[in-house]
Motif scaffolding. Structure first.
Motif, PDB file in Angstrom:
ATOM      1  N   UNK A  28       0.857  -1.194   0.000  1.00  0.00           N
ATOM      2  CA  UNK A  28       0.000   0.000   0.000  1.00  0.00           C
ATOM      3  C   UNK A  28       0.883   1.231   0.000  1.00  0.00           C
ATOM      4  N   UNK A  29       0.360   2.319  -0.548  1.00  0.00           N
ATOM      5  CA  UNK A  29       1.088   3.581  -0.614  1.00  0.00           C
ATOM      6  C   UNK A  29       1.027   4.277   0.743  1.00  0.00           C
ATOM      7  N   UNK A  30       2.199   4.571   1.326  1.00  0.00           N
ATOM      8  CA  UNK A  30       2.223   5.233   2.646  1.00  0.00           C
ATOM      9  C   UNK A  30       1.640   6.639   2.559  1.00  0.00           C
ATOM     10  N   UNK A  31       1.801   7.276   1.391  1.00  0.00           N
ATOM     11  CA  UNK A  31       1.219   8.615   1.223  1.00  0.00           C
ATOM     12  C   UNK A  31      -0.297   8.554   1.273  1.00  0.00           C
ATOM     13  N   UNK A  32      -0.885   7.551   0.595  1.00  0.00           N
ATOM     14  CA  UNK A  32      -2.338   7.398   0.641  1.00  0.00           C
ATOM     15  C   UNK A  32      -2.811   7.035   2.041  1.00  0.00           C
ATOM     16  N   UNK A  33      -2.021   6.230   2.743  1.00  0.00           N
ATOM     17  CA  UNK A  33      -2.389   5.867   4.122  1.00  0.00           C
ATOM     18  C   UNK A  33      -2.451   7.113   5.006  1.00  0.00           C
ATOM     19  N   UNK A  34      -1.435   7.988   4.870  1.00  0.00           N
ATOM     20  CA  UNK A  34      -1.435   9.215   5.669  1.00  0.00           C
ATOM     21  C   UNK A  34      -2.615  10.102   5.324  1.00  0.00           C
ATOM     22  N   UNK A  35      -2.980  10.153   4.039  1.00  0.00           N
ATOM     23  CA  UNK A  35      -4.110  10.986   3.637  1.00  0.00           C
ATOM     24  C   UNK A  35      -5.422  10.434   4.169  1.00  0.00           C
ATOM     25  N   UNK A  36      -5.592   9.106   4.095  1.00  0.00           N
ATOM     26  CA  UNK A  36      -6.859   8.500   4.530  1.00  0.00           C
ATOM     27  C   UNK A  36      -7.028   8.615   6.049  1.00  0.00           C
ATOM     28  N   UNK A  37      -5.965   8.405   6.794  1.00  0.00           N
ATOM     29  CA  UNK A  37      -6.058   8.437   8.263  1.00  0.00           C
ATOM     30  C   UNK A  37      -6.103   9.852   8.824  1.00  0.00           C
ATOM     31  N   UNK A  38      -5.964  10.874   7.995  1.00  0.00           N
ATOM     32  CA  UNK A  38      -6.051  12.249   8.472  1.00  0.00           C
ATOM     33  C   UNK A  38      -4.751  12.801   8.991  1.00  0.00           C
ATOM     34  N   UNK A  39      -3.653  12.052   8.887  1.00  0.00           N
ATOM     35  CA  UNK A  39      -2.362  12.543   9.394  1.00  0.00           C
ATOM     36  C   UNK A  39      -1.915  13.762   8.590  1.00  0.00           C
ATOM     37  N   UNK A  40      -2.117  13.718   7.257  1.00  0.00           N
ATOM     38  CA  UNK A  40      -1.721  14.845   6.419  1.00  0.00           C
ATOM     39  C   UNK A  40      -2.498  16.094   6.807  1.00  0.00           C
ATOM     40  N   UNK A  41      -3.818  15.922   7.044  1.00  0.00           N
ATOM     41  CA  UNK A  41      -4.636  17.070   7.428  1.00  0.00           C
ATOM     42  C   UNK A  41      -4.214  17.626   8.782  1.00  0.00           C
ATOM     43  N   UNK A  42      -3.968  16.723   9.747  1.00  0.00           N
ATOM     44  CA  UNK A  42      -3.535  17.186  11.063  1.00  0.00           C
ATOM     45  C   UNK A  42      -2.189  17.896  10.988  1.00  0.00           C
ATOM     46  N   UNK A  43      -1.257  17.343  10.193  1.00  0.00           N
ATOM     47  CA  UNK A  43       0.049  17.991  10.051  1.00  0.00           C
ATOM     48  C   UNK A  43      -0.097  19.357   9.407  1.00  0.00           C
ATOM     49  N   UNK A  44      -0.949  19.428   8.360  1.00  0.00           N
ATOM     50  CA  UNK A  44      -1.150  20.701   7.681  1.00  0.00           C
ATOM     51  C   UNK A  44      -1.773  21.739   8.621  1.00  0.00           C
ATOM     52  N   UNK A  45      -2.772  21.298   9.405  1.00  0.00           N
ATOM     53  CA  UNK A  45      -3.407  22.217  10.353  1.00  0.00           C
ATOM     54  C   UNK A  45      -2.420  22.686  11.415  1.00  0.00           C
ATOM     55  N   UNK A  46      -1.590  21.740  11.895  1.00  0.00           N
ATOM     56  CA  UNK A  46      -0.600  22.122  12.914  1.00  0.00           C
ATOM     57  C   UNK A  46       0.400  23.114  12.330  1.00  0.00           C
ATOM     58  N   UNK A  47       0.840  22.859  11.090  1.00  0.00           N
ATOM     59  CA  UNK A  47       1.764  23.774  10.447  1.00  0.00           C
ATOM     60  C   UNK A  47       1.126  25.148  10.247  1.00  0.00           C
ATOM     61  N   UNK A  48      -0.173  25.146   9.831  1.00  0.00           N
ATOM     62  CA  UNK A  48      -0.861  26.409   9.601  1.00  0.00           C
ATOM     63  C   UNK A  48      -1.000  27.215  10.891  1.00  0.00           C
ATOM     64  N   UNK A  49      -1.431  26.530  11.954  1.00  0.00           N
ATOM     65  CA  UNK A  49      -1.582  27.217  13.245  1.00  0.00           C
ATOM     66  C   UNK A  49      -0.243  27.719  13.756  1.00  0.00           C
ATOM     67  N   UNK A  50       0.802  26.897  13.580  1.00  0.00           N
ATOM     68  CA  UNK A  50       2.118  27.326  14.045  1.00  0.00           C
ATOM     69  C   UNK A  50       2.625  28.488  13.207  1.00  0.00           C
TER      70      UNK A  50
END
Length: 513
Positions: free
Chosen positions: A167-189
């Motif tokens: 499985x693609x680790x990038x797709x896994x991160x996108x599906x589990x919301x890790x990418x969104x959480x990282x993006x939100x954390x980066x945006x807030x920071x």
């Protein structure tokens, strides 16, 4: 300079925490999906074993492998990847292009626990060829893409191969919301960084402006000091003459004030001495009057004996002597003694007022130095409960029960020591008013009235208090009453058919200046 440094440290620490948070999310997701895909690979392996057992002997092994690829592995599609099958020593990328090492991936596996290891694809092939199951995260050559790979061995009869899931680790991160959480954390920071930088810039500007203002102020102070020195030299002679003149005036005023204070202290001492002597004489008069009333209470039996003796001596019940004795008894016990009791009560009240006035005068003529009142928040419910606990043993010894309703939060600004001691003296007054050998009950309550003032009620009921007359001759009780009067408080006693009720009202004392 402290605020810019703190803001800069906060920004650096925030980015450090965000980056660590993102790394922890990626590592945790990798470990979880490695375990999940390993279970999926094991499930596919069990399905393949069941299929081999069902068709073994009916179909040749190559056909069985082909059927497994088409029926079991081909339908599997998992987040940009799929299932594959590998026979050790017979890797055919044309037949199964989904094999991870067929030009699609190269990198370091993470193992079953998801942590990176130094080996590359050779280790993956060695692990798959050895017949051991495993899982890991690899970096693909094409596009530098990371993939999660898990495999499990299958051994049935004379057939042995390995099934795996990719499985693609990038797709896994996108599906589990890790990418969104990282993006939100980066945006807030990022927003916090902008705000922190703005705060640093503003603080630095304020520091610069304040420093310039300090420099200007120092320059102005230097000029002012120079002018003051010149003016001081000019006014030195005039100031010396003026100080001598004022010193003479102050000496005269001080002498007059000392003479006035001496006369005031002498007058106060004379007044207090005279009033004290008067109270002492009044106390002796009260003692004589009480003894007279006690003797008068015993004259009833004497009058009865006199009437009986007269009747016996005269031999008849009606005679002028007997009538005179009855008239004398009525005049003495019926009119004189009650009137004397009333006068005694009135004089007691006069004495109480005199003592209160004496206490007020003593306070007025006390040391002339200013003394600020010590006030603090006093919980009247707790203070009343403490006073009841101290008075309970003595009340129990006299057969009286004491109870207090638990009411907390009734707070007033007052002198804690005086209020606590005053409540204890009020309980002592109620206790001393009880008749000997009779039962009674004292119920206490602290509450806040509708006008915001605090009321403390001590209700005395029972045979011990019916018709009782509580005495306020206790000097400490009178001092407490005087304290209430000075602070706009109220002390009163209300009588009823069941006994009496002592009430204390107190408002907040003004805070000291």
């Amino acid at each position: 300079m402290t605020l810019p440094i703190v803001a800069t440290l906060g920004i650096v620490l925030g980015w450090y925490l965000v980056l660590n948070y993102e790394a922890a999310l990626r590592a945790g997701t990798s470990v979880a999906f490695c375990k999940t895909q390993l279970e999926l690979a094991r499930s596919l392996g069990r399905s393949a074993e069941n299929f081999i057992w069902a068709r073994h002997g009916e179909l040749p092994p190559p056909v069985i492998e082909s059927e497994i690829r088409e029926r079991i592995l081909a339908p599997v599609s998992l987040l940009g990847g799929g299932a594959w099958m590998f026979s050790p020593g017979q890797a055919d990328c044309g037949r199964d292009p989904g094999l991870p090492w067929c030009g699609a991936a190269q990198g370091a596996p993470a193992g079953e626990n998801g942590h990176d290891q130094p080996s590359g694809m050779e280790r993956l092939v060695a692990e798959a060829s050895s017949g051991r199951e495993g899982a890991g995260r690899f970096v693909a050559k094409a596009g530098n893409r990371q993939e999660i790979i898990a495999w499990a061995p299958v051994r049935v009869q004379d057939m042995s191969f390995v099934v795996g899931v990719t499985s693609s680790f990038t797709d896994v991160l996108a599906v589990t919301g890790v990418v969104r959480q990282s993006r939100n954390a980066m945006f807030m920071m990022g927003l916090m960084t902008l705000g922190g930088l703005g705060l640093v810039i503003l603080s630095t500007g304020n520091i610069v402006r304040r420093r310039l203002a300090e420099i200007e102020l120092e320059r102005a102070n230097a000029e002012l000091e120079a002018r003051v020195v010149s003016r001081t030299e000019e006014l030195a002679a005039k100031t010396k003459a003026l100080m001598e003149s004022r010193l003479r005036e102050r000496l005269s005023e001080k002498e007059a004030e000392i003479a006035f204070q001496a006369g005031l202290v002498e007058s106060a001492g004379t007044y207090l001495h005279t009033t004290g002597n008067a109270l002492t004489s009044l106390e002796g008069l009260f003692l004589k009057m009480r003894r007279t009333l006690e003797a008068a209470a015993r004259t009833g039996d004497a009058f009865a004996a006199a009437r009986q003796a007269a009747e016996t001596a005269l031999g008849r019940g009606e005679s002028p002597v007997v009538e005179d004795i009855a008239a004398l008894e009525a005049a003495l016990l019926g009119r004189a003694v009650p009137r004397l009791s009333e006068i005694l009560v009135e004089m007691g009240e006069v004495k109480a007022r005199m003592i209160a006035e004496l206490e007020g005068r003593r306070t007025l003529f006390d040391a002339r130095k200013s003394r600020g009142r010590l006030t603090q928040a006093v919980d009247m419910g707790r203070a009343l409960a403490e006073a009841v606990e101290q008075a309970r043993p003595e009340c129990a010894a006299r057969g009286l029960s004491v109870s207090v309703r638990d009411v907390s939060g009734v707070v007033v600004q007052a002198d804690r020591r005086k209020v606590g001691h005053g409540l204890l003296r009020c309980l002592a007054m109620v206790r001393d008013a009880a008749r000997e050998g009779c039962a009674g009950e004292i119920a206490c309550l602290a509450e806040r009235g509708g006008d915001g003032r605090v009321r403390v009620v001590m209700r005395a009921r029972g045979a011990a208090f019916v018709g009782a007359d509580p005495s306020r001759d206790d000097p400490e009780l009178l001092a407490f009453i005087n304290y209430l009067n000075e602070n706009h408080g109220v002390f009163g006693i209300v009588r009823d058919s069941e006994g009496f009720c002592a009430e204390v009202e107190l408002g907040d004392m003004p805070a000291p200046d």
